[in-house]
Design a protein around this motif. Sequence first.
Motif, PDB file in Angstrom:
ATOM      1  N   THR A 119       2.591  -4.460 -28.003  1.00  0.00           N
ATOM      2  CA  THR A 119       3.049  -4.249 -26.625  1.00  0.00           C
ATOM      3  C   THR A 119       3.489  -2.799 -26.469  1.00  0.00           C
ATOM      4  N   VAL A 120       2.905  -2.100 -25.515  1.00  0.00           N
ATOM      5  CA  VAL A 120       3.243  -0.700 -25.242  1.00  0.00           C
ATOM      6  C   VAL A 120       4.136  -0.652 -24.008  1.00  0.00           C
ATOM      7  N   ASP A 121       5.306  -0.007 -24.143  1.00  0.00           N
ATOM      8  CA  ASP A 121       6.225   0.089 -23.009  1.00  0.00           C
ATOM      9  C   ASP A 121       6.615   1.551 -22.820  1.00  0.00           C
ATOM     10  N   ARG A 122       5.653   2.357 -22.384  1.00  0.00           N
ATOM     11  CA  ARG A 122       5.911   3.781 -22.174  1.00  0.00           C
ATOM     12  C   ARG A 122       6.678   4.001 -20.872  1.00  0.00           C
ATOM     13  N   GLU A 123       7.114   5.241 -20.660  1.00  0.00           N
ATOM     14  CA  GLU A 123       7.874   5.556 -19.453  1.00  0.00           C
ATOM     15  C   GLU A 123       7.008   5.321 -18.220  1.00  0.00           C
ATOM     16  N   SER A 124       7.546   4.569 -17.298  1.00  0.00           N
ATOM     17  CA  SER A 124       6.808   4.226 -16.084  1.00  0.00           C
ATOM     18  C   SER A 124       7.778   4.209 -14.911  1.00  0.00           C
ATOM     19  N   ALA A 125       7.373   3.576 -13.811  1.00  0.00           N
ATOM     20  CA  ALA A 125       8.171   3.625 -12.582  1.00  0.00           C
ATOM     21  C   ALA A 125       9.605   3.136 -12.795  1.00  0.00           C
ATOM     22  N   TYR A 126       9.758   2.079 -13.600  1.00  0.00           N
ATOM     23  CA  TYR A 126      11.111   1.523 -13.806  1.00  0.00           C
ATOM     24  C   TYR A 126      12.039   2.570 -14.414  1.00  0.00           C
ATOM     25  N   GLU A 127      11.599   3.192 -15.516  1.00  0.00           N
ATOM     26  CA  GLU A 127      12.441   4.182 -16.186  1.00  0.00           C
ATOM     27  C   GLU A 127      12.650   5.428 -15.326  1.00  0.00           C
ATOM     28  N   MET A 128      11.590   5.850 -14.632  1.00  0.00           N
ATOM     29  CA  MET A 128      11.688   7.047 -13.800  1.00  0.00           C
ATOM     30  C   MET A 128      12.649   6.842 -12.638  1.00  0.00           C
ATOM     31  N   LEU A 129      12.559   5.682 -11.995  1.00  0.00           N
ATOM     32  CA  LEU A 129      13.460   5.403 -10.875  1.00  0.00           C
ATOM     33  C   LEU A 129      14.895   5.207 -11.349  1.00  0.00           C
ATOM     34  N   THR A 130      15.062   4.551 -12.492  1.00  0.00           N
ATOM     35  CA  THR A 130      16.407   4.371 -13.053  1.00  0.00           C
ATOM     36  C   THR A 130      17.060   5.716 -13.314  1.00  0.00           C
ATOM     37  N   LYS A 131      16.285   6.652 -13.886  1.00  0.00           N
ATOM     38  CA  LYS A 131      16.793   8.002 -14.156  1.00  0.00           C
ATOM     39  C   LYS A 131      17.074   8.741 -12.854  1.00  0.00           C
ATOM     40  N   LYS A 132      16.156   8.576 -11.883  1.00  0.00           N
ATOM     41  CA  LYS A 132      16.340   9.249 -10.592  1.00  0.00           C
ATOM     42  C   LYS A 132      17.610   8.772  -9.898  1.00  0.00           C
ATOM     43  N   ILE A 133      17.841   7.463  -9.937  1.00  0.00           N
ATOM     44  CA  ILE A 133      19.052   6.895  -9.318  1.00  0.00           C
ATOM     45  C   ILE A 133      20.296   7.368 -10.056  1.00  0.00           C
ATOM     46  N   ALA A 134      20.211   7.379 -11.404  1.00  0.00           N
ATOM     47  CA  ALA A 134      21.358   7.821 -12.209  1.00  0.00           C
ATOM     48  C   ALA A 134      21.669   9.287 -11.943  1.00  0.00           C
TER      49      ALA A 134
ATOM     50  N   SER B 279       0.828  -1.209   0.000  1.00  0.00           N
ATOM     51  CA  SER B 279       0.000   0.000   0.000  1.00  0.00           C
ATOM     52  C   SER B 279       0.862   1.260   0.000  1.00  0.00           C
ATOM     53  N   VAL B 280       1.943   1.230   0.774  1.00  0.00           N
ATOM     54  CA  VAL B 280       2.864   2.367   0.816  1.00  0.00           C
ATOM     55  C   VAL B 280       3.498   2.588  -0.548  1.00  0.00           C
ATOM     56  N   ILE B 281       3.873   1.512  -1.203  1.00  0.00           N
ATOM     57  CA  ILE B 281       4.490   1.616  -2.532  1.00  0.00           C
ATOM     58  C   ILE B 281       3.517   2.247  -3.529  1.00  0.00           C
ATOM     59  N   PHE B 282       2.269   1.800  -3.510  1.00  0.00           N
ATOM     60  CA  PHE B 282       1.275   2.386  -4.407  1.00  0.00           C
ATOM     61  C   PHE B 282       1.075   3.873  -4.099  1.00  0.00           C
ATOM     62  N   LYS B 283       1.057   4.223  -2.785  1.00  0.00           N
ATOM     63  CA  LYS B 283       0.892   5.624  -2.382  1.00  0.00           C
ATOM     64  C   LYS B 283       2.062   6.463  -2.882  1.00  0.00           C
ATOM     65  N   TYR B 284       3.264   5.947  -2.738  1.00  0.00           N
ATOM     66  CA  TYR B 284       4.455   6.672  -3.195  1.00  0.00           C
ATOM     67  C   TYR B 284       4.385   6.914  -4.706  1.00  0.00           C
ATOM     68  N   CYS B 285       4.014   5.876  -5.446  1.00  0.00           N
ATOM     69  CA  CYS B 285       3.940   6.003  -6.909  1.00  0.00           C
ATOM     70  C   CYS B 285       2.843   6.978  -7.323  1.00  0.00           C
ATOM     71  N   ASP B 286       1.722   6.974  -6.612  1.00  0.00           N
ATOM     72  CA  ASP B 286       0.653   7.942  -6.896  1.00  0.00           C
ATOM     73  C   ASP B 286       1.127   9.360  -6.614  1.00  0.00           C
ATOM     74  N   ASP B 287       1.784   9.554  -5.459  1.00  0.00           N
ATOM     75  CA  ASP B 287       2.242  10.891  -5.072  1.00  0.00           C
ATOM     76  C   ASP B 287       3.285  11.435  -6.049  1.00  0.00           C
ATOM     77  N   ASN B 288       4.099  10.543  -6.601  1.00  0.00           N
ATOM     78  CA  ASN B 288       5.190  10.969  -7.484  1.00  0.00           C
ATOM     79  C   ASN B 288       4.872  10.757  -8.965  1.00  0.00           C
ATOM     80  N   LYS B 289       3.590  10.432  -9.228  1.00  0.00           N
ATOM     81  CA  LYS B 289       3.131  10.249 -10.615  1.00  0.00           C
ATOM     82  C   LYS B 289       4.016   9.264 -11.380  1.00  0.00           C
ATOM     83  N   MET B 290       4.243   8.106 -10.748  1.00  0.00           N
ATOM     84  CA  MET B 290       5.007   7.030 -11.359  1.00  0.00           C
ATOM     85  C   MET B 290       4.062   5.883 -11.697  1.00  0.00           C
ATOM     86  N   PRO B 291       3.724   5.689 -12.954  1.00  0.00           N
ATOM     87  CA  PRO B 291       2.800   4.596 -13.317  1.00  0.00           C
ATOM     88  C   PRO B 291       3.410   3.233 -13.013  1.00  0.00           C
ATOM     89  N   LEU B 292       2.614   2.355 -12.380  1.00  0.00           N
ATOM     90  CA  LEU B 292       3.007   0.958 -12.173  1.00  0.00           C
ATOM     91  C   LEU B 292       2.303   0.140 -13.252  1.00  0.00           C
TER      92      LEU B 292
END
Length: 509
Positions: free
Chosen positions: A435-450, A158-171
């Motif tokens: 198959t659609v692979d738009r920018e989502s949590a994986y790409e956003m977090l990878t960029k954030k970490i980088a 639930s916390v993970i979903f809340k974090y992604c909602d707050d930061n507009k990171m699609p799961l």
Amino acid sequence: MVNKKTFIEHINSGYATKGDYITLGSAMYEKETVKDAFVKLPLKTLNRHGLIAGATGTGKTKTLQILAENLSEKGIPVLLMDFKGDLSGIAQPGTDNAKIKERHDAIGFPYEAKRFPTEILSLSEQNGVRLRATVSEFGPVLLSRILDLTDTQSGIVSVIFKYCDDNKMPLLDLKDFKKILQYTTNEGKEEFTNAYGRISTASTAAILRKIIELEQQGANLFFGEKSFDPQDLMRLDENGMAYVNIIRLTDIQDRPKLFSTFMLSLLAEIYTTFPEQGDSGRPELVIFIDEAHLIFKEASSALLNQIESIVKLIRSKGVGLYFVTQNPTDVPDAVLSQLGLKIQHALRAFTAKDRKAIKLTAENYPISEYYKTDEVLTTLGIGEALVSALNEKGIPTPLARTMLRAPMSRMDVLSNDELKELLQSSTLIPEYDKTVDRESAYEMLTKKIADANTEEAKEKSRKETEKSKQASTVRSSSRSKRTSNPWIKTLTSPTVIRSVLGILGKMMK
């Protein structure tokens, strides 16, 4: 006095209906089919759910086919789960023969061969309309129940979903979820601790193992985009006949977790998006779940509670659920008690356990003065069944041993060429096959970490440069102090040095 005449009156009064209905077949009296004693199922009560049960080879699949094609003919869309691959024949007309003629003569009902509009869907790599859903659409509660998580682990989800909602990171897919799960206890540990409290590494590791288990059953093919829209199940053809949507599941029989995941996702989406129907007089959609024991066999108690809740609630959306399985005991009592229509084919009594199951099954049906239910259950022929339904007022109909009509469509699979032609004519496959692979949590977090690593490297470089400058300043300052000392200036002057060297030269002589 019990006789044939009173039996016919008994059946006709019990199955009388003023509204639209499906004729399932004719009732049987003392093992003989009675013409004109039709067993009718009112459309009005077909959203009250149902069960089709019986031993292997007794005709369950053909009964399912009869119901599906009659619903289609009435303009009511159908969704079928096809585990054995023998339902695709609905797309082609049946063939009249001597056995079918004999059956329908006994029933007193004409036979008509007919094909029905059919769409093939797929959860796996088989050809068909690709069925997908995003992790976000599942939501934290349903995902936690699918994974059979503890309360603590569910809280983390639930916390993970809340974090992604707050930061507009699609799961969108499991790759996104695994990335954010790892981020909570690694690079983002401090951020999560400050915002939501400490998250246990042991708990995130346990959740990750559950995700991997789901992936091993092929869930990567299911989670993602483009999400399937349940409204695409509701189509009619140019003749007003509803589509029979068949999900090919022949290659996932050993992956019940994937099947359960899909079913709960679809039912939850239907419940969320379909409007309330009230007493509409006919169902909006009917779903047949073949091999239903696959849902319940591997389900946790939390998952069973979710299924039971959906079964109870989805009826108000005009959706009927029909479970197809070998024995009614495969279905939990809480679900079984919600079912309005029960069609029971023959059961086999080879063991003491079988006989006990038959007695329990017989207790699920209304008491009848015309049948000894537990005895009839073992003597039913192929294409015969005990039927108990609900009339238009919601009252159980009399128990009827029924000779079932034959399917109007083909009672066999499509050939490869026929299947290929059906798939090529689909208007949905081109829409969902990409198959659609738009920018989502994986790409956003990878960029954030980088970016964080780059910023950290810049900061480290800045500190090293600053430290180097400070060291250089200290050396310069030291030299400056030495050269500004008057004694040092005197001692290092050319005159003093020449004098000292002159003295040393004379001493050496």
